[in-house]
Design a protein around this motif. Structure first.
Motif, short mmCIF file in Angstrom:
data_model
loop_
_atom_site.label_atom_id
_atom_site.label_comp_id
_atom_site.label_asym_id
_atom_site.label_seq_id
_atom_site.Cartn_x
_atom_site.Cartn_y
_atom_site.Cartn_z
N ILE A 1 37.46 29.84 45.01
CA ILE A 1 36.62 29.60 43.84
C ILE A 1 36.12 30.94 43.30
O ILE A 1 36.18 31.20 42.09
CB ILE A 1 35.44 28.67 44.19
CG1 ILE A 1 35.93 27.24 44.44
CG2 ILE A 1 34.39 28.68 43.07
CD1 ILE A 1 34.89 26.33 45.05
N ALA A 2 35.61 31.79 44.18
CA ALA A 2 35.10 33.09 43.76
C ALA A 2 36.22 33.93 43.15
O ALA A 2 36.02 34.60 42.12
CB ALA A 2 34.49 33.82 44.96
N LEU A 3 37.40 33.89 43.75
CA LEU A 3 38.53 34.65 43.22
C LEU A 3 38.96 34.11 41.86
O LEU A 3 39.32 34.87 40.96
CB LEU A 3 39.69 34.61 44.22
CG LEU A 3 40.79 35.65 44.04
CD1 LEU A 3 40.22 37.07 44.07
CD2 LEU A 3 41.85 35.49 45.11
N GLY A 4 38.90 32.79 41.71
CA GLY A 4 39.25 32.19 40.43
C GLY A 4 38.31 32.63 39.31
O GLY A 4 38.73 32.89 38.18
N MET A 5 37.03 32.72 39.61
CA MET A 5 36.05 33.11 38.60
C MET A 5 36.04 34.62 38.38
O MET A 5 35.73 35.09 37.29
CB MET A 5 34.65 32.64 39.01
CG MET A 5 34.50 31.13 39.04
SD MET A 5 32.77 30.57 39.12
CE MET A 5 32.26 31.25 40.72
N GLY A 6 36.40 35.39 39.40
CA GLY A 6 36.34 36.84 39.29
C GLY A 6 37.66 37.53 39.04
O GLY A 6 37.70 38.73 38.83
N SER B 1 32.82 31.27 26.43
CA SER B 1 32.65 31.73 27.81
C SER B 1 33.78 32.68 28.16
O SER B 1 34.74 32.86 27.40
CB SER B 1 32.65 30.55 28.78
OG SER B 1 33.94 29.93 28.80
N ASP B 2 33.67 33.29 29.32
CA ASP B 2 34.74 34.13 29.85
C ASP B 2 35.68 33.33 30.75
O ASP B 2 36.88 33.58 30.78
CB ASP B 2 34.14 35.29 30.66
CG ASP B 2 33.28 36.19 29.81
OD1 ASP B 2 33.75 36.68 28.78
OD2 ASP B 2 32.10 36.38 30.17
N VAL B 3 35.10 32.37 31.49
CA VAL B 3 35.88 31.58 32.45
C VAL B 3 35.44 30.12 32.38
O VAL B 3 34.24 29.83 32.39
CB VAL B 3 35.69 32.08 33.90
CG1 VAL B 3 36.49 31.23 34.89
CG2 VAL B 3 36.08 33.54 34.03
N VAL B 4 36.41 29.21 32.33
CA VAL B 4 36.14 27.78 32.48
C VAL B 4 36.72 27.36 33.83
O VAL B 4 37.93 27.48 34.06
CB VAL B 4 36.78 26.94 31.36
CG1 VAL B 4 36.54 25.45 31.63
CG2 VAL B 4 36.23 27.33 30.00
N LEU B 5 35.86 26.91 34.73
CA LEU B 5 36.31 26.41 36.03
C LEU B 5 36.42 24.89 35.92
O LEU B 5 35.42 24.19 35.78
CB LEU B 5 35.32 26.78 37.13
CG LEU B 5 35.56 26.17 38.51
CD1 LEU B 5 36.92 26.54 39.05
CD2 LEU B 5 34.48 26.60 39.50
N ASN B 6 37.65 24.39 35.97
CA ASN B 6 37.87 22.95 35.88
C ASN B 6 37.96 22.37 37.28
O ASN B 6 39.00 22.46 37.94
CB ASN B 6 39.15 22.64 35.09
CG ASN B 6 39.31 21.15 34.80
OD1 ASN B 6 38.60 20.32 35.38
ND2 ASN B 6 40.22 20.80 33.92
N GLY B 7 36.86 21.77 37.74
CA GLY B 7 36.80 21.17 39.06
C GLY B 7 36.81 19.66 39.02
O GLY B 7 36.43 19.01 39.99
#
Length: 394
Positions: free
Chosen positions: A276-281, A102-108
């Motif tokens: 969240i959006a800033l973290g992914m983008g 992947s490009d980004v892993v969001l750990n929530g």
């Protein structure tokens, strides 16, 4: 430009569900390729899998056959009967899902159980959009040394705000970081007035909608203490240059003070979809991720000093961070046990932080920081906290 491939850990929680909202609003920017959850809401996980079309779906606990059945039922309702993702079930599911390309892993994920997935995400080379502060706090140098420069992007609203403010100057120009705190539901109360507050009162946060643990941590200000440690590790700023100020409106999410006396603040109405959006983008912003402040309406923002007598958790967290080693892991684990005891009616609200203090005072640290030493320290802290809590039960 191809959409960024996103792996979403903790998809059924508050961060995860809002992340899917962000993806839905910008499908040209993001594509969820894998997701995982704890297992407490398998029906929701199944619907999310079908909705996103994720190729891999993980669940920490539960039955793989049952999850597959739920997914097929949801797929039939959505008219996607040909959808058959890979399913991973088990305690290491999140870490395995984090390894999906992947490009980004969001750990929530909530709690220190997010450490292994955090390390797996960093090893994969993907950007780690980190909402799971506990993994950084308990992992410390294990996490920071595993990360390439710029690989970790904070998703906590306070740390996202600081990251944005830091764009205004060089590292050598930073005087201090200023974290804002809403003050929680008990802002303005003395320690004596906190003795008999109830679990339901502790969960009545005035601003944010969070789970039991994080909401209670916000009421005790343990969450702010954890965020101070997180800021120290993320931005490499000494603990004595990180301050906390109470800002009940939760519009200014944090600030950076520079050496010339200038203070840069990031402000927006409270909405986790923005960080969240800033973290992914990152480093790019996502258009219309959240609403901006409405300047046609009168508004007042206030700031108050932190009452360290009624809320000693921030100072205690700084002390744990200064001692380093496994002390932050002990701080976090003892707190989690005390919070559960409070919600089960076994101890008073003020005894949550008292328990952390007592367990920390008995800890001797570890000669080296490894995954094993962290896990051992957490196990000891939970056991010791449970022993103390059994003696002090109401």
């Amino acid at each position: 430009m191809q959409p960024r491939k996103i792996v979403l850990l903790g998809s059924t929680g508050s961060i995860g569900t809002q992340a899917i909202d962000v993806v839905d609003g910008a499908p040209h920017l993001f594509d969820v390729v894998a997701l995982s959850a704890g297992g407490g809401q398998p029906e929701l996980l199944a619907r999310q899998a079908v909705h996103t079309g994720a190729s891999v779906v993980g669940m920490a606990s539960g039955d793989a056959a049952r999850l597959n059945q739920l997914i097929q039922e949801a797929a039939a309702v959505a008219g996607r009967s040909g959808y058959h993702p890979e399913i991973i079930v088990g305690p290491d599911a999140a870490a395995k899902v984090a390894e999906v390309p992947s490009d980004v892993v969001l750990n929530g994920i909530t709690g220190s159980i997010g450490l292994a997935p955090t390390l797996a995400a960093l090893k994969s080379g993907a950007i780690l959009a980190l909402a799971n502060k506990e993994s950084l706090i308990v992992g410390g140098s294990l996490v920071t040394s595993a990360a390439a420069p710029g690989q970790i992007v904070p998703v906590d609203s306070e740390h996202s705000a600081i990251a944005q403010c830091l764009r205004s100057g060089s590292a050598g120009e930073v005087e201090k970081l200023i974290l804002t705190a809403s003050g929680g539901p008990f802002r303005g109360r003395s320690r004596a007035e906190l003795t008999d507050v109830t679990p339901s009162e502790a969960l009545a946060h005035p601003t944010w909608d969070m789970g039991l643990m994080v909401t209670t941590n916000s009421a005790t200000l343990v969450n702010k203490g954890l965020e101070v440690i997180e800021a120290h590790l993320l931005f490499d700023i000494p603990l004595d240059r990180i301050d906390v100020v109470v800002h009940p409106q939760s519009v200014v999410h944090s600030m950076v003070q520079f050496v010339d006396g200038s203070i840069i603040a990031q402000a927006s109405p409270p909405d986790m979809r923005l960080p969240i959006a800033l973290g992914m983008g990152w480093p790019d912003r996502v258009p219309k991720a959240a609403k901006a402040c409405d300047w046609t309406q009168a508004a007042a923002w206030t700031f108050e000093p932190l009452d360290t007598v009624a809320f000693p958790a921030v100072g205690l967290a700084k002390d744990a961070a200064k001692q380093g080693s496994t002390f932050p892991a002990v701080f976090n684990a003892a707190n989690e046990e005390a919070v559960l005891a409070f919600h089960h009616g076994r101890i008073r609200f003020t005894e949550i932080v008292d328990t952390i203090d007592a367990v920390l005072s008995e800890h001797t640290g570890s000669s080296g920081l490894t995954v094993e030493s962290v896990l051992d320290a957490e196990k000891w802290a939970r056991m010791r906290a449970q022993e103390r809590l059994a003696l002090s039960s109401l």
